[in-house]
Design an enzyme around this catalytic site. Sequence first.
Site, PDB file in Angstrom:
ATOM      1  CG  ASP A  29      -0.314   0.105   2.544  1.00 60.58           C
ATOM      2  OD1 ASP A  29       0.928   0.222   2.596  1.00 60.58           O
ATOM      3  OD2 ASP A  29      -1.027   0.061   3.557  1.00 60.58           O
ATOM      4  CG  ASP A  30       4.158   1.653   2.211  1.00 57.87           C
ATOM      5  OD1 ASP A  30       3.455   2.450   2.856  1.00 57.87           O
ATOM      6  OD2 ASP A  30       4.666   0.639   2.715  1.00 57.87           O
ATOM      7  CB  SER A  61      -0.885   4.065   4.025  1.00 57.06           C
ATOM      8  OG  SER A  61       0.402   3.730   3.560  1.00 57.06           O
ATOM      9  CG  ASN A 136       2.867  -0.893   5.656  1.00 57.38           C
ATOM     10  OD1 ASN A 136       2.477  -0.289   4.663  1.00 57.38           O
ATOM     11  ND2 ASN A 136       2.669  -0.446   6.886  1.00 57.38           N
ATOM     12  CB  SER A 169       3.733  -4.659   8.514  1.00 56.85           C
ATOM     13  OG  SER A 169       2.580  -4.806   7.720  1.00 56.85           O
TER      14      SER A 169
END
Length: 359
Positions: A29-30, A61, A136, A169
């Site tokens: 999501d970055d 994010s 993440n 993450s």
Amino acid sequence: MKLHLLSAVIAASSFVGTSSAISILMGNDDGFGSAQIREFYRLLKASGHQVLIVAPADNESGQGGRSVFTNNKTLAVNSEYNLVPAGAPSLGRDPIDPDIWYYNGTPAACTYVALDHVIPLYYGNRSIDLYVGGPNFGTNLGNFLYTLAGTMGGTYAAIGRNVPGVAFSGGNSEQRSYTWINKTTASGLPDPATIQAQLATTLVNQLVNATQPHKRIMPLGYGLNVNTPFITSLTNDSCVNPPFIQTRMGGGGTTDLAVYNATTGLFHYENLITDGNNICINGNCALPGETPIVDNGCFASVSVFTIDYDAPLGPAQHGIRTALQPLVAYENPAAKMMLKERKRLRDILSVRPEYEVNE
């Protein structure tokens, strides 16, 4: 000498020999240009795997599992880190590596675009053995983040499409481009982004080596949530090779508390630990919670999860079901009718018991 030996051990751990190479789809999501996904991509390929990235054009994010597709055929602004200019197609390849794709959508949307468009049209509809999300920038710990993290959302989307998934993450939360990865650091160790990617690669290779050839890496509906701590290699070697610990999502996890500032008239959040967010209903309650494991030392957590949200067995759910009756029937009428029809057909056809279908 200590630093050189430690660096060699960490570097070697990423290149654990795999019993067979697999086909991997990557997302996060970055964004497609983030340092940690690019290092992960590089190390997975160095391990011999076939790897493809389809990730957001920009930072997405906190989108969770939202599947949002762009309404624009082209990018309205430059992609993150100005890697792709405004006016370029909303779906496209990285200018340098054709196996790295960006899409102007949420992480879950990127997963679906990869499975339903990119792979069928550009990669001969090749099968995917594993989806990996991340690592993440920042941890995603506990049940609360399970529904909010875009890293988890992209992974969850893949699992729902029959592809095993692992969400990674890391505790280093700085958002930066893959073009800024330190070759050397004050500690003499690799960049934190490289070490986060090394840890993730080691775990992937462990899964591959533990799986028989041509078998699923995990059963249908299963995934992993992996969190690694803050890696200190920029300045020192106090936390550079954390051991992995099996955990559960609940247990010490936080949720949000809305805090009002009377001076500004605005709200901000603070962390709050509640019983409702941490009660152990399913799974192995003897396992430690992933939040205290990662937050209170140099340890990495690995939590097994499933996409089955269905109410569990036990006295608590039985009490709820009882309270719903007679308004809500405690049976499946359609299934009951189907079983009755099967019995009627068996009676007519005089099917012997040894040939009956198990119900």
